[in-house]
Design a protein around this motif. Structure first.
Motif, short mmCIF file in Angstrom:
data_model
loop_
_atom_site.label_atom_id
_atom_site.label_comp_id
_atom_site.label_asym_id
_atom_site.label_seq_id
_atom_site.Cartn_x
_atom_site.Cartn_y
_atom_site.Cartn_z
N MET A 1 0.85 -1.18 0.00
CA MET A 1 0.00 0.00 0.00
C MET A 1 0.88 1.23 0.00
O MET A 1 1.66 1.44 0.93
N ALA A 2 0.78 2.02 -1.02
CA ALA A 2 1.57 3.25 -1.10
C ALA A 2 1.24 4.16 0.07
O ALA A 2 0.08 4.44 0.34
N GLY A 3 2.25 4.56 0.78
CA GLY A 3 2.06 5.46 1.91
C GLY A 3 1.70 4.78 3.21
O GLY A 3 1.49 5.44 4.21
N GLY A 4 1.63 3.45 3.21
CA GLY A 4 1.30 2.73 4.44
C GLY A 4 2.47 1.87 4.90
O GLY A 4 3.26 1.41 4.08
N ASP A 5 2.57 1.66 6.19
CA ASP A 5 3.65 0.87 6.77
C ASP A 5 3.05 -0.34 7.49
O ASP A 5 2.28 -0.19 8.44
N PHE A 6 3.44 -1.52 7.05
CA PHE A 6 2.97 -2.80 7.57
C PHE A 6 3.10 -2.89 9.09
O PHE A 6 2.16 -3.24 9.79
N GLU A 7 4.27 -2.59 9.62
CA GLU A 7 4.50 -2.73 11.07
C GLU A 7 3.67 -1.73 11.87
O GLU A 7 3.13 -2.07 12.91
N ARG A 8 3.60 -0.49 11.40
CA ARG A 8 2.75 0.49 12.09
C ARG A 8 1.29 0.06 12.04
O ARG A 8 0.53 0.26 12.99
N GLY A 9 0.90 -0.56 10.92
CA GLY A 9 -0.47 -1.04 10.78
C GLY A 9 -0.78 -2.14 11.77
O GLY A 9 -1.86 -2.16 12.38
N LYS A 10 0.15 -3.04 11.95
CA LYS A 10 -0.03 -4.13 12.91
C LYS A 10 -0.20 -3.57 14.32
O LYS A 10 -1.08 -3.98 15.07
N SER A 11 0.60 -2.59 14.67
CA SER A 11 0.49 -1.94 15.98
C SER A 11 -0.83 -1.20 16.13
O SER A 11 -1.46 -1.23 17.18
N ALA A 12 -1.25 -0.54 15.06
CA ALA A 12 -2.51 0.22 15.10
C ALA A 12 -3.70 -0.70 15.29
O ALA A 12 -4.66 -0.36 15.99
N ILE A 13 -3.65 -1.88 14.67
CA ILE A 13 -4.73 -2.86 14.82
C ILE A 13 -4.90 -3.23 16.30
O ILE A 13 -6.02 -3.29 16.81
N LEU A 14 -3.80 -3.43 16.98
CA LEU A 14 -3.86 -3.75 18.41
C LEU A 14 -4.34 -2.55 19.22
O LEU A 14 -5.20 -2.66 20.09
N ARG A 15 -3.79 -1.38 18.93
CA ARG A 15 -4.11 -0.17 19.68
C ARG A 15 -5.59 0.21 19.53
O ARG A 15 -6.23 0.67 20.47
N ARG A 16 -6.14 -0.02 18.35
CA ARG A 16 -7.53 0.34 18.07
C ARG A 16 -8.53 -0.70 18.57
O ARG A 16 -9.73 -0.49 18.54
N GLY A 17 -8.02 -1.85 19.02
CA GLY A 17 -8.90 -2.87 19.58
C GLY A 17 -9.61 -3.72 18.53
O GLY A 17 -10.60 -4.38 18.84
N CYS A 18 -9.10 -3.75 17.33
CA CYS A 18 -9.71 -4.53 16.26
C CYS A 18 -9.88 -6.02 16.62
O CYS A 18 -10.89 -6.63 16.23
N PRO A 19 -8.95 -6.61 17.40
CA PRO A 19 -9.10 -8.02 17.76
C PRO A 19 -10.34 -8.32 18.62
O PRO A 19 -10.75 -9.46 18.71
N ALA A 20 -10.93 -7.32 19.22
CA ALA A 20 -12.14 -7.54 20.01
C ALA A 20 -13.31 -7.98 19.13
O ALA A 20 -14.20 -8.69 19.60
N CYS A 21 -13.28 -7.58 17.87
CA CYS A 21 -14.40 -7.90 16.96
C CYS A 21 -14.02 -8.82 15.80
O CYS A 21 -14.91 -9.43 15.22
N HIS A 22 -12.74 -8.87 15.46
CA HIS A 22 -12.33 -9.61 14.27
C HIS A 22 -11.27 -10.67 14.59
O HIS A 22 -10.41 -10.45 15.46
N THR A 23 -11.31 -11.75 13.84
CA THR A 23 -10.22 -12.70 13.82
C THR A 23 -9.24 -12.19 12.76
O THR A 23 -9.64 -11.92 11.62
N ILE A 24 -7.98 -11.99 13.18
CA ILE A 24 -6.99 -11.40 12.27
C ILE A 24 -5.72 -12.22 12.34
O ILE A 24 -5.05 -12.25 13.37
N PRO A 25 -5.36 -12.89 11.25
CA PRO A 25 -4.13 -13.67 11.23
C PRO A 25 -2.91 -12.81 11.56
O PRO A 25 -2.82 -11.65 11.15
N GLY A 26 -2.01 -13.39 12.34
CA GLY A 26 -0.77 -12.70 12.69
C GLY A 26 -0.87 -11.75 13.86
O GLY A 26 0.11 -11.14 14.26
N ILE A 27 -2.07 -11.60 14.41
CA ILE A 27 -2.28 -10.71 15.56
C ILE A 27 -2.66 -11.59 16.75
O ILE A 27 -3.72 -12.24 16.74
N ALA A 28 -1.80 -11.63 17.74
CA ALA A 28 -2.03 -12.47 18.92
C ALA A 28 -3.35 -12.10 19.60
O ALA A 28 -3.61 -10.92 19.84
N GLY A 29 -4.16 -13.09 19.87
CA GLY A 29 -5.42 -12.87 20.57
C GLY A 29 -6.55 -12.33 19.72
O GLY A 29 -7.63 -12.07 20.23
N ALA A 30 -6.32 -12.14 18.43
CA ALA A 30 -7.35 -11.60 17.55
C ALA A 30 -8.29 -12.72 17.12
O ALA A 30 -8.13 -13.31 16.05
#
Length: 94
Positions: A1-30
């Motif tokens: 994704m132009a302008g996006g950073d994979f590692e920052r995205g992974k951190s943002a997914i955790l910070r935003r609480g996305c695992p509370a609602c979604h199953t997300i591969p590669g994210i512990a507890g998601a």
């Protein structure tokens, strides 16, 4: 994704609480079951059943889901564009 950073995205997914609602591969507890699993989201044809699955549409969806699909259960979480680009960069690896 132009302008996006994979590692920052992974951190943002955790910070935003996305695992509370979604199953997300590669994210512990998601293992959330409220929203759809995000497994293989990059290969899906549509996002939320209404948007063609493109990187820009995924950014748009992440920024304001109810504006795209008013009956969605996904709330507007106030995700700024750069953070949405980072999350998109991660999700496009799935």
């Amino acid at each position: 994704m132009a302008g996006g950073d994979f590692e920052r995205g992974k951190s943002a997914i955790l910070r935003r609480g996305c695992p509370a609602c979604h199953t997300i591969p590669g994210i512990a507890g998601a293992e959330g079951l409220v929203g759809p699993p995000l497994t293989r989201i990059a290969s899906r044809v549509y996002l939320a059943g209404v948007l063609p699955n493109t990187p820009e549409n995924l950014v748009r969806w992440l920024q304001d889901p109810p504006a795209v699909h008013p009956r969605t259960a996904m709330p507007n979480m106030g995700i700024p564009e750069q953070e949405a680009r980072d999350i998109t960069a991660y999700l496009l690896t799935l």
